[in-house]
Design a protein around this motif. Structure first.
Motif, PDB file in Angstrom:
ATOM      1  N   ARG A 109      -3.573   2.665   5.939  1.00 34.41           N
ATOM      2  CA  ARG A 109      -4.874   3.155   5.772  1.00 34.41           C
ATOM      3  C   ARG A 109      -5.509   3.807   7.353  1.00 34.41           C
ATOM      4  NH1 ARG A 109      -3.684   2.516   1.268  1.00 34.41           N
ATOM      5  NH2 ARG A 109      -4.951   1.729  -0.474  1.00 34.41           N
ATOM      6  N   VAL A 110      -4.714   3.219   8.255  1.00 37.71           N
ATOM      7  CA  VAL A 110      -5.172   3.684   9.840  1.00 37.71           C
ATOM      8  C   VAL A 110      -4.416   5.001  10.116  1.00 37.71           C
ATOM      9  CG1 VAL A 110      -5.043   3.056  12.075  1.00 37.71           C
ATOM     10  CG2 VAL A 110      -5.569   1.252  10.359  1.00 37.71           C
ATOM     11  N   THR A 111      -3.160   4.896  10.009  1.00 39.52           N
ATOM     12  CA  THR A 111      -2.316   6.118  10.436  1.00 39.52           C
ATOM     13  C   THR A 111      -2.265   7.307   9.504  1.00 39.52           C
ATOM     14  OG1 THR A 111      -0.215   5.310   9.822  1.00 39.52           O
ATOM     15  CG2 THR A 111      -1.148   4.606  12.032  1.00 39.52           C
ATOM     16  N   GLY A 112      -2.211   6.788   8.100  1.00 40.81           N
ATOM     17  CA  GLY A 112      -1.915   7.820   7.203  1.00 40.81           C
ATOM     18  C   GLY A 112      -0.593   8.187   6.647  1.00 40.81           C
ATOM     19  N   ALA A 113       0.256   7.349   7.355  1.00 44.47           N
ATOM     20  CA  ALA A 113       1.792   7.368   6.934  1.00 44.47           C
ATOM     21  C   ALA A 113       2.305   6.657   5.635  1.00 44.47           C
ATOM     22  CB  ALA A 113       2.450   6.414   8.079  1.00 44.47           C
ATOM     23  N   VAL A 114       2.772   7.490   5.055  1.00 42.77           N
ATOM     24  CA  VAL A 114       3.112   7.182   3.615  1.00 42.77           C
ATOM     25  C   VAL A 114       4.345   6.317   3.462  1.00 42.77           C
ATOM     26  CG1 VAL A 114       3.901   8.154   1.354  1.00 42.77           C
ATOM     27  CG2 VAL A 114       1.982   9.426   2.715  1.00 42.77           C
ATOM     28  N   ASP A 115       4.229   5.518   2.770  1.00 50.75           N
ATOM     29  CA  ASP A 115       5.345   4.415   2.599  1.00 50.75           C
ATOM     30  C   ASP A 115       6.479   5.045   1.371  1.00 50.75           C
ATOM     31  OD1 ASP A 115       7.347   2.610   1.683  1.00 50.75           O
ATOM     32  OD2 ASP A 115       5.973   0.903   2.594  1.00 50.75           O
TER      33      ASP A 115
ATOM     34  N   PRO B  62       0.896  -1.040   0.023  1.00 52.58           N
ATOM     35  CA  PRO B  62       0.044   0.023  -0.082  1.00 52.58           C
ATOM     36  C   PRO B  62       0.904   1.299   0.106  1.00 52.58           C
ATOM     37  CG  PRO B  62      -0.097  -0.922   2.305  1.00 52.58           C
ATOM     38  CD  PRO B  62       0.710  -1.976   1.346  1.00 52.58           C
ATOM     39  N   LEU B  63       0.387   2.262  -0.553  1.00 49.73           N
ATOM     40  CA  LEU B  63       1.129   3.486  -0.850  1.00 49.73           C
ATOM     41  C   LEU B  63       1.143   4.245   0.794  1.00 49.73           C
ATOM     42  CD1 LEU B  63       2.437   5.945  -2.272  1.00 49.73           C
ATOM     43  CD2 LEU B  63       0.130   6.483  -2.625  1.00 49.73           C
ATOM     44  N   PHE B  64      -0.093   3.837   1.561  1.00 49.76           N
ATOM     45  CA  PHE B  64      -0.118   4.516   2.725  1.00 49.76           C
ATOM     46  C   PHE B  64      -0.667   3.660   3.737  1.00 49.76           C
ATOM     47  CE2 PHE B  64      -3.570   6.271   0.642  1.00 49.76           C
ATOM     48  CZ  PHE B  64      -4.757   6.230   1.641  1.00 49.76           C
TER      49      PHE B  64
END
Length: 190
Positions: A25-31, A21-23
């Motif tokens: 879904r819970v924390t919103g942190a972007v990879d 996933p790009l980010f």
């Protein structure tokens, strides 16, 4: 749910075969690694900026983008970014922004109220390219009457046959000139 479709389309695969996933879904942190993968593999503007010497021959003066300013996915913003990338490298491209139009091809490409203008322009462009590739130097005026029908009887027969097939298969929205172009190319290849 629809965000996952972007992961499936653009992200690298994890060991289990699922997309990273790009980010979160819970924390919103972007990879950051996935974001870099997206940029390097799918960002057209980035590719133009980083690979222009290799891409110039294929793209310079050959890119034509038309977008509505009322697009529900805000694609006009991405088109502005693409235009900026072309300007950075000194590339030539045409960008047209249609005020108030959404992503509907007929809405974006309508000319003077004619919702099929785009298809006629596209057919003319394809036809001219096909003739140039085959070494022909004839113009559209020499091949089409003023009403847009082909002068060549064999091409007229081919276009009518293809229109009938399109109606039978439920693809009756195919424009007459597109069918004529297809017939011309087939006949010249024979």
């Amino acid at each position: 749910m629809w965000l996952r479709s972007f992961d499936w389309s653009f992200s690298p695969r994890r060991a289990d075969g699922r997309p990273a996933p790009l980010f979160d879904r819970v924390t919103g942190a972007v990879d950051a690694q996935v974001a870099a993968y997206w940029r390097d593999n799918h960002d057209i503007g980035h590719r133009i900026e980083t690979q222009w010497p290799r891409l110039r021959h294929d793209l310079d003066g050959k890119v034509h983008v038309v977008v509505g300013t009322a697009d529900s996915y805000y694609l006009d913003g991405a088109v502005h970014d693409l235009k900026t990338a072309f300007r950075k490298v000194g590339g030539r491209a045409e960008f047209i922004y249609v005020p108030g139009a959404s992503y509907s091809i007929n809405e974006v490409h309508a000319r003077d109220g004619d919702r099929n203008a785009y298809y006629r322009e596209m057919a003319r462009a394809v036809y001219v390219v096909a003739l140039a590739v085959k070494g022909y130097r004839r113009t559209l005026r020499e091949n089409f009457t003023a009403s847009g029908t082909p002068k060549d009887a064999a091409i007229r027969r081919c276009a009518k046959k293809r229109q009938a097939t399109a109606r039978e298969t439920g693809r009756s929205g195919v424009g007459k000139r597109v069918l004529i172009v297809q017939c011309r190319i087939i006949d010249e290849d024979a």
